[in-house]
Design an enzyme around this catalytic site. Structure first.
Site, PDB file in Angstrom:
ATOM      1  N   THR A   1       0.835  -1.506  -0.268  1.00 22.54           N
ATOM      2  CA  THR A   1      -0.110   0.082  -0.653  1.00 22.54           C
ATOM      3  C   THR A   1       0.723   1.100   0.314  1.00 22.54           C
ATOM      4  O   THR A   1       0.062   2.285  -0.552  1.00 22.54           O
ATOM      5  CB  THR A   1      -0.953  -0.198   0.696  1.00 22.54           C
ATOM      6  OG1 THR A   1      -1.822  -0.999   1.125  1.00 22.54           O
ATOM      7  CG2 THR A   1      -2.234   1.330   1.495  1.00 22.54           C
TER       8      THR A   1
ATOM      9  N   TYR B   1       5.555 -12.355   4.784  1.00 18.73           N
ATOM     10  CA  TYR B   1       3.379 -11.721   4.341  1.00 18.73           C
ATOM     11  C   TYR B   1       4.144 -11.949   3.584  1.00 18.73           C
ATOM     12  O   TYR B   1       4.692 -12.750   2.465  1.00 18.73           O
ATOM     13  CB  TYR B   1       4.888 -10.169   3.570  1.00 18.73           C
ATOM     14  CG  TYR B   1       4.109  -8.833   3.119  1.00 18.73           C
ATOM     15  CD1 TYR B   1       2.076  -9.016   3.521  1.00 18.73           C
ATOM     16  CD2 TYR B   1       4.831  -8.207   2.561  1.00 18.73           C
ATOM     17  CE1 TYR B   1       2.541  -8.156   2.764  1.00 18.73           C
ATOM     18  CE2 TYR B   1       3.941  -7.012   1.962  1.00 18.73           C
ATOM     19  CZ  TYR B   1       2.468  -6.939   2.509  1.00 18.73           C
ATOM     20  OH  TYR B   1       2.058  -5.547   0.470  1.00 18.73           O
TER      21      TYR B   1
ATOM     22  N   LYS C   1       2.240 -11.508   8.154  1.00 19.13           N
ATOM     23  CA  LYS C   1       0.982 -10.438   7.453  1.00 19.13           C
ATOM     24  C   LYS C   1       0.348 -11.257   6.417  1.00 19.13           C
ATOM     25  O   LYS C   1       0.875 -11.873   5.177  1.00 19.13           O
ATOM     26  CB  LYS C   1       1.793  -9.601   6.829  1.00 19.13           C
ATOM     27  CG  LYS C   1       0.207  -8.591   7.055  1.00 19.13           C
ATOM     28  CD  LYS C   1       0.851  -7.174   5.783  1.00 19.13           C
ATOM     29  CE  LYS C   1      -0.502  -6.511   5.292  1.00 19.13           C
ATOM     30  NZ  LYS C   1      -0.354  -5.690   3.942  1.00 19.13           N
TER      31      LYS C   1
ATOM     32  N   VAL D   1      -4.004  -5.610   9.405  1.00 22.36           N
ATOM     33  CA  VAL D   1      -3.143  -4.410   8.431  1.00 22.36           C
ATOM     34  C   VAL D   1      -4.256  -3.844   7.213  1.00 22.36           C
ATOM     35  O   VAL D   1      -3.307  -4.383   6.081  1.00 22.36           O
ATOM     36  CB  VAL D   1      -1.830  -4.954   7.933  1.00 22.36           C
ATOM     37  CG1 VAL D   1      -1.218  -3.797   7.822  1.00 22.36           C
ATOM     38  CG2 VAL D   1      -0.895  -5.657   9.447  1.00 22.36           C
TER      39      VAL D   1
END
Lengths: 316, 316, 316, 316
Positions: free
Chosen positions: A55, A143, A171, A218
């Protein structure tokens, strides 16, 4: 050098927005807007900040821009919340260089994907995370983002790296909540759930993920409406699941802004990130909605649709 | 600074091997072996050298290692053949940094992919190449490699960038020879085939690609057997197509070494690159068959199978 | 019952067009047009006919329509060329039912894919082909079409089924000519190339496939221009490779008609099949360009573009 | 002809297991075991039965076997619960034939996917569902199963077909709960949620899906433990979300049996369906654990692991 978060929470819990990286129209990091965005988040009560993730347009930022971003976020946070930094690069040697730079810039923890461009075997992926953790002494999050990396982290890989402490958390941006459920059940069976943090990156199923035992979220959309995600998290934390779901529904409707650029000659990512930044501009948090090259910009009609969505959501 | 190739050929034609990057067992660039590999290629008569491409393990090398590699290749080539350098990174700003470094290190031309990790729209991809070309004044090749980048370059994108001179050529590693045929027919119809170089990266269909009008080949297997690819190219260039096909068949059989690691806990890439390097070691060209972390290494049985294949191919 | 082809050729060689299935505007098989299409092909000199393949809209035809189609083609062929019939269905029991029906309708050979919808392991896929071959006593071709089936046949699977005579041949519509090259080299090394027929379904790389040793081609575009593919095949067969490539280039340009529907709300398949049928209508071979539901129809502008392409190709 | 369910519920709510299709070792439908399985489900209190879906091995069953299965289930249900029947086939004409046969065999509602093998445009997919609904007068559910069909139903398509009554509901086996959330929010905004039934096919996120507003679940694992899914559904229906999550966790652990065949030469599907059937055999519900050809069978060690899992789950 900013002061570090006294002790990195284990497990990290709560709302950890992946910060947009505000840019000037010329394409440089707008550090003033970035500081304002950090303040916007901390005032809302977020539990951590994730800089230069997907992001944050990590893929489109130069090394210098990434460093500026992490340093600015760490300084603006000033120890009020831990700062996680993405160390997005194609493979081990490069991720290690990113990790050293992020540590120098003040990151409290690192977030790394599996290797990409050149695909690795799960055994090689496991080795990759061990080498990154051994090379830089900061808590390391894996991730899992198949849409970018084009492989999914195997539950076995995550489990092994959680069990021996290589990873501080995960994540999960895979969108696969069923697989996440199985992972959580497995971690509990292994007794490693008390220190290992599982965060979902799927902003539309936070209620379900928390119900399944995830520790936090998140949410890209959290840039725009951190208070909404805080309410959702608090409702879930205190067992008010119907309220959590209602807040999630409201946020799911707001999430429709990511399609502001539908039909235009632009990528889904440029549309979504452009919409988040347009919203932050309309809310007065950042100066310019510019996204990094080569992403196309939203046109006036698209921005108007973002404005309407903010009004419907009660944010404007 | 090494002397530049007097004038970069337009279009570039012939055999342009994507060089392996020899490493020491400790993982550093083995510049002595790299120079020997360059000599191995130039003696065979190759028409150009491609440094830090996918076969050069670009994804696994640090920026410093990439620079060392390009500089070493450029110096070793000494103007005897043009040096193309891969500038593999996720998006425009990062590719521009790679491009500046490659130019400084002595590259004669650059080879860039479309953005990856964050997927772009074709219009954004086109913008990406224009910005890279505008930022560094060297001939620019587009690198179409969907297996790594997870998008395929649209014929329309390549055609537009060829027509206005943004691109000097294309390295097509898509494996889609039908699409390449249509592209070549289209380029000829537009009259841009006289300066734009189309190179295939598919080492098993070079005869067919040359028959279809491609200008040359970038064969990973050419590290091991450059003379074979030179014979193939010359046979094709002079219309001896049956001979070209026979040479291609021989090389296709040798190509089987890429499966040396089949069944082991390693990626296809690690197996293929490990086999190329093992072969170069067995041939006495480079010192160590080490590949970059986190790629797993071939075991003794696998290396023995490479040795047998080299014998069958008449190379040992 | 039509007379069978005296003996099925082993290996089958040459041009074997996958016949379009002409439909009435109401969606029924137009047997008169189908007979005319068969004649159009036989007059051009094709070496076989492939009914109810992907180009024949097999996926969109009912069992009754498939039977009518095969019977009509077999009767119209009257033994002048062997008739291969697609037996496209999701798995073994269903393919066996299709195979029995095709045999009853007069097919000389069968063409089956790996199971789809439910994905199978290569060992299960191998078992599938063995069961189909054991169930119906006709030569069996494997149809490798990953775009429809979403798996690629492993070289090992094809090799094993070729070596023991389960398969009479392969129709390769994978577009992966490099893998086909390796298969051909392997079949020759095993000595099974003298009876096993390898046909490419990639209509733009026929010259390269024949140069690599393929026995023939199953070109969708051959519906429109069988004479072109016959010239290409004859040039290749007699070693006139430059002529073959020139004919292939001409056909590659004509192939552009498949994009007649680009931009419209229709699938790529509907555009391509609609264009082939529009061309056959414009050439006076079939009555109606109708495609089967739910495929959208080409509009007038699209049909006009097909007409122009036929003129440029010298067919109108 | 069995008696129909008095009135098909709108929206259908609750637990609707996708029934396994018990087979004899020779591969025929074991109707006695199938009746016992239906009873096993109805006794547990399920709200509907889904015959010949993916879990029912629809792809591997002949038309005759599918008819036998649907008729047997409808007769055994005897109106005590509505019977949905899968009409799995590649495109419109074929699905219509399946639909007529299912209606004749006693189905109360039909479940159809988008076309597969030949990919369709969303506009063509929409037309497909309209034609199927128009052709057979039974409630029609769309089956969104990208793992089998290789496209995902667009929210716009489902929304349009829900709004005009073409569809009675959706079975979502996409695993994408975020997209499901957005769909549910959109349906409520359009006011069509009161009659349109949204069922999740993801058996590990039922709590989250129900929290998000889904009406029910179609759990493959429900063959083995229908009571567990009933408890989960009831807990959720009455707002006891923590209990729902605990039950879901227990079921998620039991779900591990689908990997009984990991490492063997068999597909994931064969392993999962083999494990469900092995469990039903061990529980005494069905006679034989046989799966349809060409799926490989679980070996003794695998079956022993299923037995252990049933014991841990308190079912044995």
């Amino acid at each position: 050098m900013p002061p570090p978060a006294a002790r990195f929470p284990a497990p990290l819990r709560g709302v950890v927005p992946p910060l947009c990286t505000p840019l000037t129209p010329a394409g440089e990091v707008d550090t003033r807007s970035l500081r304002a965005l950090v303040e916007h988040q901390l005032v809302a009560g977020v539990h951590g900040l994730f800089a230069v993730g997907s992001t944050g347009e990590a893929a489109h930022l130069s090394d210098a821009q990434r460093r500026t971003t992490i340093r600015t976020v760490a300084e603006a946070a000033g120890g009020r919340a831990p700062v996680l930094a993405g160390v997005i690069d194609t493979s081990t040697a490069r991720v290690l260089d990113q990790a050293r730079a992020a540590a120098d810039a003040g990151a409290d923890a690192l977030v790394a994907t599996a290797p990409f461009y050149a695909t690795t075997h799960p055994a090689e992926t496991e080795d990759h995370f061990r080498r990154v953790r051994a090379g830089v002494d900061l808590p390391l999050f894996a991730y899992d983002i198949p849409s970018a990396v084009h492989t999914k982290l195997a539950a076995r890989t995550v489990g092994a790296l959680a069990a021996d402490g290589t990873l501080a958390g995960l994540k999960d941006s895979s969108g696969d909540l069923g697989a996440l459920r199985r992972l959580l059940v497995g971690l509990r069976a292994e007794g490693v759930d008390s220190s290992f943090s599982v965060l979902t990156g799927s902003e539309l199923t936070v209620d379900g993920a928390l119900l399944a035992g995830a520790h936090g979220v998140v949410p890209g959309l959290g840039n725009v409406d951190p208070a909404g995600y805080l309410r959702l998290y608090e409702a879930a934390r205190t067992g008010r699941w119907t309220e959590a779901a209602e807040e999630q529904d409201r946020l799911a409707e707001l999430f429709g802004i990511i399609e502001a650029g539908a039909g235009a000659e632009m990528s889904h990512g440029a549309s979504a990130l452009g919409a988040f930044k347009a919203a932050l501009g309309l809310l007065g948090v950042i100066e310019s909605p510019a996204t990094a090259a080569p992403q196309a910009a939203l046109d006036g009609t698209a921005v108007a649709s973002v404005r309407e969505a903010l009004k419907r959501a009660g944010l404007l």
